[in-house]
Design an enzyme around this catalytic site. Structure first.
Site, PDB file in Angstrom:
ATOM      1  CB  THR A  74      11.238  11.386   1.013  1.00 50.12           C
ATOM      2  OG1 THR A  74      10.035  11.068   1.689  1.00 50.12           O
ATOM      3  CG2 THR A  74      11.389  10.561  -0.241  1.00 50.12           C
ATOM      4  CB  THR A 130       6.173  18.022   1.888  1.00 51.78           C
ATOM      5  OG1 THR A 130       5.661  18.454   3.166  1.00 51.78           O
ATOM      6  CG2 THR A 130       7.219  19.041   1.460  1.00 51.78           C
ATOM      7  CG  ASP A 164       4.741  20.107   6.446  1.00 49.49           C
ATOM      8  OD1 ASP A 164       3.500  20.173   6.504  1.00 49.49           O
ATOM      9  OD2 ASP A 164       5.414  19.350   7.152  1.00 49.49           O
TER      10      ASP A 164
HETATM   11  O1  F6P Z   1       4.962  16.497   6.783  1.00 50.47           O
HETATM   12  C1  F6P Z   1       3.648  16.526   6.402  1.00 50.47           C
HETATM   13  C2  F6P Z   1       2.728  16.421   7.587  1.00 50.47           C
HETATM   14  O2  F6P Z   1       1.417  16.450   7.091  1.00 50.47           O
HETATM   15  C3  F6P Z   1       2.926  17.448   8.678  1.00 50.47           C
HETATM   16  O3  F6P Z   1       2.370  18.702   8.387  1.00 50.47           O
HETATM   17  C4  F6P Z   1       2.288  16.759   9.854  1.00 50.47           C
HETATM   18  O4  F6P Z   1       2.793  17.239  11.054  1.00 50.47           O
HETATM   19  C5  F6P Z   1       2.654  15.327   9.639  1.00 50.47           C
HETATM   20  O5  F6P Z   1       2.894  15.175   8.253  1.00 50.47           O
HETATM   21  C6  F6P Z   1       1.657  14.312  10.105  1.00 50.47           C
HETATM   22  O6  F6P Z   1       2.178  13.034   9.898  1.00 50.47           O
HETATM   23  P1  F6P Z   1       1.355  11.684  10.015  1.00 50.47           P
HETATM   24  O7  F6P Z   1       0.445  11.589   8.833  1.00 50.47           O
HETATM   25  O8  F6P Z   1       2.398  10.615  10.005  1.00 50.47           O
HETATM   26  O9  F6P Z   1       0.569  11.774  11.272  1.00 50.47           O
END
Ligand code: F6P
Length: 327
Positions: free
Chosen positions: A109, A130, A132
């Site tokens: 983003t 996030t 992460d």
């Molecule tokens: O970036 C956040 C996150 O939750 C990561 O930890 C994970 O790998 C990813 O998004 C999963 O993405 P999606 O919801 O698009 O599968």
């Protein structure tokens, strides 16, 4: 001299994070205090391209501080990655005379916001959301604390059954590129081992550690595996370890998107509120292309490009502590 801000738009994009709603509430209500008109953009950059904007007032953000997810919805937009897509988005904002943007999201983003600002000169402030925790310029990102608490709660439950059956569990937590969730979950749940994207390791080393634990009469064990670890998928790791250890009963759990939902923790609500407020004030003060963050309890502005590109380092002292105490 920067131009006076009158009409702003706010959106959430990329993976959602608990606390996004609390940040939206703070943005909308701070804007109201400052007599700004504020629009919400639905579905992140997709909605910006399609002109899915609606005016928000203080009541629209009532009763959301405690909710997970994002009431503005979110998406990962391919079209915004193209110059044409960004031109369309800019034209939509111009139609409504938007003169400032608040972007709530993670690395992708803020990367989009950085490019958009450079191409079209639209003042833009990033709010780090996030699970992460992989953005430089803030001690923690909105959603990280809640995700860690969710993961720890899940691991506590797995621990009960692991102990009853004397089993070895491999538990995957999120984090494609960063091991913050894995490390904090490992330390908070007393797990025996943790596999991180930031640390090279091998099946051989892992098996040695697990065998040593067995010799110390550790009858069950938990290994926390970050999604982006250096060895492979959690299922492959579990299989390889099982093949090299005798009489071990192995199970795998992927906690997955459970970590992305749920009511935000008190810590995330506070962080989101402070940063939502700070984002609007930053726009009013003429800042642009920065991410707001909190470091050592102090509000901080970090140029968007630094926030995205500078790697936020894991505190290896914590890893050492986790390893030392899992005897
Ligand atoms: O970036 C956040 C996150 O939750 C990561 O930890 C994970 O790998 C990813 O998004 C999963 O993405 P999606 O919801 O698009 O599968």
């Amino acid at each position: 001299m920067s131009q006076k801000i009158n009409r702003i738009a706010v959106f959430t994009s990329g993976g959602d994070a608990p606390g996004m709603n609390a940040a939206l509430r703070a943005v909308v209500r701070t804007a109201a205090h400052e007599k700004l008109i504020v629009y919400g953009i639905m579905n992140g950059y997709e909605g910006m391209i399609n002109g899915a904007l609606k005016k928000l007032d203080v009541r629209d953000v009532g009763n959301i501080i405690q909710r997970g997810g994002t009431f503005l919805k979110t998406a990962r937009s391919q079209e915004f990655m193209t110059k044409k897509g960004r031109e369309k988005a800019f034209a939509q904002l111009q139609k409504l005379n938007i003169d400032g943007l608040v972007a709530l999201g993670g690395n992708g983003t803020l990367t989009g916001a950085d490019i958009f600002q450079r191409e079209h000169g639209m003042p833009c402030i990033g709010v780090p959301c996030t699970i992460d925790n992989d953005l430089y310029g803030t001690d923690t990102t909105i959603g990280f604390d809640t995700a860690v608490n969710t993961a720890i709660e899940a691991v506590d439950k797995i621990r009960d059954t692991a102990e009853s059956h004397n089993r070895l569990f491999f538990i995957e937590v999120m984090g494609r590129h960063a091991g913050f969730i894995a490390l904090y979950t490992a330390i908070g749940s007393g797990a025996g081992n943790v596999l991180l994207p930031e640390k090279e390791t091998s099946i051989h080393d892992l098996v040695e550690t697990l065998k040593a634990a067995e010799e110390r009469k550790r009858l069950f064990n938990l290994v926390i595996v970050a999604e982006g670890n250096k060895i492979g998928s959690v299922h492959e790791i579990a299989k390889k370890v099982e093949a090299q250890m005798e009489n071990v009963d192995v199970r795998v759990t992927v906690i997955g998107h459970l970590q992305r939902g749920g009511s935000p923790s008190g810590y995330d609500r506070l962080l989101a509120t402070r940063l939502g407020y700070a984002a609007v004030e930053a726009l009013i003060d003429g800042h642009s292309n920065v991410m707001v963050g909190i470091s050592n309890n102090q509000l901080k502005h970090t140029p968007m490009a630094y926030a995205i590109k500078n790697e936020k380092e894991l505190n290896m002292e914590i890893l050492h502590l986790a390893e030392m105490l899992s005897i």
